[in-house]
Design an enzyme around this catalytic site. Structure first.
Site, short mmCIF file in Angstrom:
data_model
loop_
_atom_site.label_atom_id
_atom_site.label_comp_id
_atom_site.label_asym_id
_atom_site.label_seq_id
_atom_site.Cartn_x
_atom_site.Cartn_y
_atom_site.Cartn_z
N ASP A 1 -27.28 68.24 -39.50
CA ASP A 1 -26.12 67.77 -40.26
C ASP A 1 -25.75 68.84 -41.28
O ASP A 1 -26.25 69.97 -41.22
CB ASP A 1 -26.38 66.41 -40.90
CG ASP A 1 -27.49 66.44 -41.96
OD1 ASP A 1 -27.94 67.54 -42.35
OD2 ASP A 1 -27.90 65.36 -42.42
N ARG B 1 -23.62 55.57 -48.17
CA ARG B 1 -23.67 56.86 -48.87
C ARG B 1 -22.27 57.46 -48.92
O ARG B 1 -21.76 57.94 -47.89
CB ARG B 1 -24.65 57.82 -48.19
CG ARG B 1 -24.67 59.19 -48.88
CD ARG B 1 -25.89 60.02 -48.55
NE ARG B 1 -25.94 60.49 -47.18
CZ ARG B 1 -26.79 61.43 -46.74
NH1 ARG B 1 -27.65 61.98 -47.58
NH2 ARG B 1 -26.79 61.79 -45.47
#
EC number: 2.3.3.9
Length: 545
Positions: A454, A170
């Site tokens: 996150d 990613r």
């Protein structure tokens, strides 16, 4: 300050870090430069379009299914490419940063796929940008290892890639720059840097090992952005002489506008598509961000009250499965962020039960797989999907024709139930400050109260606070949420936090206040923080005697 290093047309302005000469070769930088020169102007235009779309929504225009692309949705003849090698069975994927310890734990977890994260679980310090690429090469070389504090050497359970989880990378979102790599004095997009370096160095080796260069694309807001990525893939494959269609990309549907263009996104990437992911946390953040000033209809309760069974979340996930399976693509469910606590069996029992329920519901709804954040959750999620899939690699043939696209259901945010509580406000404050501080020290993922936080979850926390303040939300105890009150709670949080040498709490507090307590609303909390604070030394402070 070091003088910039210029190779070909690319200037490197950061202080050199170990092994960067292995990654930033002249040929690799030439490859990155060609991507930048071909696509940077389009990327900038698309980012400007994002701002216009957000302004329209803020001014009362709800997102809708596009009339201009109706022909794509109504054409029943097109399908995405068949699943690529290693992506046929994705029933459990583990997502995490690319440090050596996390990498080896992911490779040994038993998951079908490892989503190597350069985005929300990565703080993009220059050292991390290089380290990510170095560690991916070490995995492919079979040389990666990690020595624990006890002296135990950890290695992957196999040096054969076919025996390890399939690697999906990613890269950063299209909106993020790489401030340490410049062409003509302007930064290269972080997305082009992350994608380009991995593809240039590793694509051929992945293909030779029976896999391929696979990517997970974050933060897309419309099908035009998917078209940009598709064109990037075409050029990248041409430049390296790789067959078209070798790259495969899974798109995270984590913005409200993308939810109205799921089939169009699949269409634009159809020769390179590997499906869609329900990026649940960023999706919640996107709704708060876009509708933050639109009144009580879009005010959400405490973060932990917004679950996947909420009406608007259920509509989003079911419509995602329908869109994917109608076009022959895999549908991947959202992240389970629970982190087991090996000192508290009661917490684990409850957490595992919640993960099992979540994954069982996803599998029953037609998803082909799901994400977890911790290796201990892999067997829990695996069992839930095994119970539905059995020996089948996926359930793409389950078309979910009972589900119909519905704009009203996607926007049905009111009536969630749940409350706004002082505890929820305090939690958001603490999570926001603690996450930002950790991110400034180079840690993109941090465990707080048995959950992985996150950038996406921190975004929910700070945007909820902003919205509650500006909508004068009222708690369950009848208190109006004000800027002054939240500021006081932030100061209380700072007083309670245990400080340590080299911490970044002073800067974290500044960023938190700028993103949560001021009248303007930064689109992403990490954007300005990246430019102003990251890769700079911590401020000195007076330690308590």
């Amino acid at each position: 300050m070091n003088s910039p290093i210029t190779l070909n047309t690319v200037s490197i302005t950061a202080s050199p870090v170990r092994y960067q000469e292995q990654i930033l070769t002249a040929d690799a930088l030439d490859f990155i430069a060609k991507l930048h020169q071909a696509f940077e102007s389009r990327r900038v235009e698309l980012m400007q379009r994002r701002q216009l779309n957000r302004a329209r929504i803020a001014n009362g225009h709800d997102p809708k299914f596009l009339d201009s692309t109706r022909h794509i949705r109504e054409d029943n003849s097109w399908q995405v490419a068949p699943a690529a090698p290693g992506l046929e069975d994705r029933r459990v994927e583990i997502a995490g940063p690319i440090d050596r310890k996390s990498t080896i734990r992911a490779l040994n977890s038993g998951a079908k796929v490892w989503m190597a994260d350069m985005e929300d679980q990565c703080s993009p310090t220059w050292a991390n940008v290089i380290k990510n690429q170095v560690n991916l090469r070490r995995v492919l070389d079979g040389t990666i290892d990690y020595t624990t504090v006890e002296g135990t050497v950890l290695t992957p359970r196999s040096t054969e890639l076919r025996e390890l989880p399939t690697i999906v990378v990613r890269p950063r979102g299209l909106h993020l720059p790489e401030k340490n790599m410049l062409i003509d004095g302007k930064p290269i997009a972080g997305a082009f840097v992350d994608f380009g370096l991995h593809f240039f160095h590793n694509a051929q080796r992945l293909i030779a090992a029976g896999r391929g260069p696979y990517f997970s694309l974050p933060k897309l807001e419309n099908h035009a952005e998917a078209r940009l990525w598709n064109d990037v893939f075409i050029l990248a494959q041409d430049l390296l002489g790789i067959e078209q269609g070798t790259i495969r990309a899974t798109v995270l549907i984590e913005t409200i506008t993308a939810a109205f263009e799921m089939e169009e996104i699949l269409y634009e990437l159809r020769d390179h598509s590997a499906g869609l992911v329900a990026g649940r946390w960023d999706y919640i953040f996107s709704i708060i961000k876009n509708f933050r000033s639109r009144g009580a209809r879009f005010v959400m309760p405490d973060r932990d009250s917004v679950t996947m069974t909420s009406p608007f979340m259920r509509a989003y996930t079911e419509q995602l499965v329908r869109a994917c399976h109608r076009r022959g693509a895999l549908a991947i469910g959202g992240m389970s962020a629970f982190v087991p606590n090996r000192k508290d069996p009661r917490i684990n029992e409850q957490g595992f039960a919640e993960v099992n329920a979540d994954k069982s519901r996803e599998a029953a709804e037609g998803f082909d797989g799901s994400w977890v954040a911790h290796p201990d959750l892999v067997p829990v999620a695996m069992k839930a999907y095994d119970n539905v899939l059995g020996e089948n690699p996926n359930q793409v043939s389950r078309l979910r024709e009972d589900v119909q696209p519905s704009a009203s259901e996607l926007l049905n945010v009111s009536g969630l139930g749940g409350r706004i509580t002082e505890t929820g406000i305090r939690d958001n404050v603490e999570i926001g400050i603690r996450y930002i501080e950790s991110w400034l020290r180079g840690n993109g993922a941090v465990t707080i109260r048995n959950l992985v936080e996150d950038a996406s979850t921190a975004e929910i926390s700070r945007s909820q606070l902003w919205q509650w303040i500006h909508q004068s939300a009222i708690t369950d105890e009848g208190e109006v949420v004000t800027r002054h009150w939240v500021s006081e709670l932030a100061e209380e949080t700072m007083e309670k936090i245990e400080r340590f040498e080299g911490d970044r709490f002073e800067e974290a507090m500044e960023i938190f206040e700028a993103c949560s307590l001021r009248d303007d609303f930064p689109t992403f909390l990490t954007s300005n923080a990246y430019l102003r604070y990251l890769d700079k030394p911590a401020r000195q402070y007076a330690m308590a005697s």
